[in-house]
Enzyme design. Structure first.
Site, PDB file in Angstrom:
ATOM      1  N   CYS A  72     -55.307  53.111  87.571  1.00 11.23           N
ATOM      2  CA  CYS A  72     -56.168  52.079  87.217  1.00 11.23           C
ATOM      3  C   CYS A  72     -56.899  52.301  85.927  1.00 11.23           C
ATOM      4  O   CYS A  72     -57.007  51.457  84.887  1.00 11.23           O
ATOM      5  CB  CYS A  72     -57.418  51.998  88.142  1.00 11.23           C
ATOM      6  SG  CYS A  72     -58.568  53.734  88.352  1.00 11.23           S
ATOM      7  N   HIS A 108     -63.167  54.086  91.089  1.00  9.29           N
ATOM      8  CA  HIS A 108     -62.377  53.058  90.360  1.00  9.29           C
ATOM      9  C   HIS A 108     -62.765  52.255  89.485  1.00  9.29           C
ATOM     10  O   HIS A 108     -63.751  51.819  89.452  1.00  9.29           O
ATOM     11  CB  HIS A 108     -61.888  51.954  91.711  1.00  9.29           C
ATOM     12  CG  HIS A 108     -60.713  50.875  91.349  1.00  9.29           C
ATOM     13  ND1 HIS A 108     -59.584  51.229  90.980  1.00  9.29           N
ATOM     14  CD2 HIS A 108     -61.047  49.815  91.346  1.00  9.29           C
ATOM     15  CE1 HIS A 108     -59.016  50.107  90.614  1.00  9.29           C
ATOM     16  NE2 HIS A 108     -60.006  49.046  90.909  1.00  9.29           N
ATOM     17  N   ASP A 123     -58.482  42.669  88.073  1.00 10.13           N
ATOM     18  CA  ASP A 123     -58.153  44.314  88.406  1.00 10.13           C
ATOM     19  C   ASP A 123     -56.591  44.497  88.479  1.00 10.13           C
ATOM     20  O   ASP A 123     -55.921  43.664  89.204  1.00 10.13           O
ATOM     21  CB  ASP A 123     -58.712  44.639  89.480  1.00 10.13           C
ATOM     22  CG  ASP A 123     -58.702  46.302  90.075  1.00 10.13           C
ATOM     23  OD1 ASP A 123     -58.101  46.734  89.112  1.00 10.13           O
ATOM     24  OD2 ASP A 123     -59.231  46.513  90.818  1.00 10.13           O
TER      25      ASP A 123
END
Length: 256
Positions: A72, A108, A123
């Site tokens: 991420c 995250h 995202d």
């Protein structure tokens, strides 16, 4: 977020983006989808015993120059560089993954981008569960269809949002977040945790995901799956077959 070695035309070529980008929603959506379809979510560095660098120049070199993917912090980091180069305002936000059996810290990172006064959740780094295009923060408590997946954004307090995915007819919690702005530097402790803690899914086994227009390819340890609207294909692969799959299905060279 800037990197001295970030070159917008090189990034656009890396993701196969055609045309001239502009600071509008069409560009935001197309950038997100093109990157999802060309840059895999992967933890090869962690599996090799390395902690991925969050330095912007290192992220750019890895994804654009070496044609790798990342998890991420990396894939959303390179996307943030592109947004800044195009002129689309954004901020990083911290999100609490909800896909674990126990409550987790906010490890995250996601992005909220602003176009014409509207805020969009973007995202590119939540693996196989992730959204496939921007989600309007005003679209609360409604089904949001994206290709073959369905999502829902709701609120859990006066400041916190919850993203969910419809899985087998039931809503699955993905993560919760709020609008509090973060810097990528703020995720250094979370990056270290994800890359070194024995309970981390990234430490425990290989994870590679690449989205496609018609589905998504996923490699988890020795299990390869391809999910599409037509169903699921699944097979167990050997170590030699994993290396071949990385090249053939995920456009990755495990030695880079």
């Amino acid at each position: 977020m800037k990197a001295a070695n970030f070159h917008l035309p090189s990034y656009l070529a890396r993701i196969g983006f055609e045309g001239e980008p502009s600071p509008d929603f069409d560009t935001l959506k197309r950038l997100m989808r093109r990157q999802l379809f060309s840059v895999p979510f992967e933890n090869l560095d962690v599996q090799a015993g390395r902690v991925p660098s969050l330095a912007p120049e290192a992220i750019c070199a890895k994804i654009v120059e070496r044609r790798r993917g990342g998890y991420c912090y990396e894939v959303n980091g390179i996307f943030a560089m592109a947004l800044e180069a195009v002129g689309i305002p954004y901020q990083f936000v911290a999100a609490r993954p909800m896909t674990y059996a126990i409550r987790r810290p906010k490890t995250h990172v996601a992005i909220i981008a602003s176009v014409d006064g509207t805020e969009w959740l973007c995202d590119l780094g939540f693996g196989s569960y992730g959204i496939r295009e921007p989600v309007n923060l005003r679209w609360l408590d409604r089904e949001i269809g994206q290709d073959y997946d369905t999502f829902r954004l709701t609120t859990v307090s006066d400041r916190d949002y919850l993203l969910q995915s419809l899985v087998d007819g039931a809503w699955k919690n993905l993560y919760e977040f709020n609008r509090c702005p973060q810097e990528l530097l703020d995720f250094e402790p979370a990056n270290w945790l994800n890359a070194t803690h024995p309970d981390s899914i990234f430490v425990q086994g290989l994870i590679v995901v690449l989205q496609h227009e018609s589905g998504k390819a996923m490699l988890s340890g020795d299990r390869f799956r391809y999910v599409s609207k037509g169903g699921v294909e699944e097979m167990i692969v050997s170590a030699e077959e994993v290396l071949e799959l990385l090249k053939r299905k995920f456009m990755l060279d495990g030695n880079r």
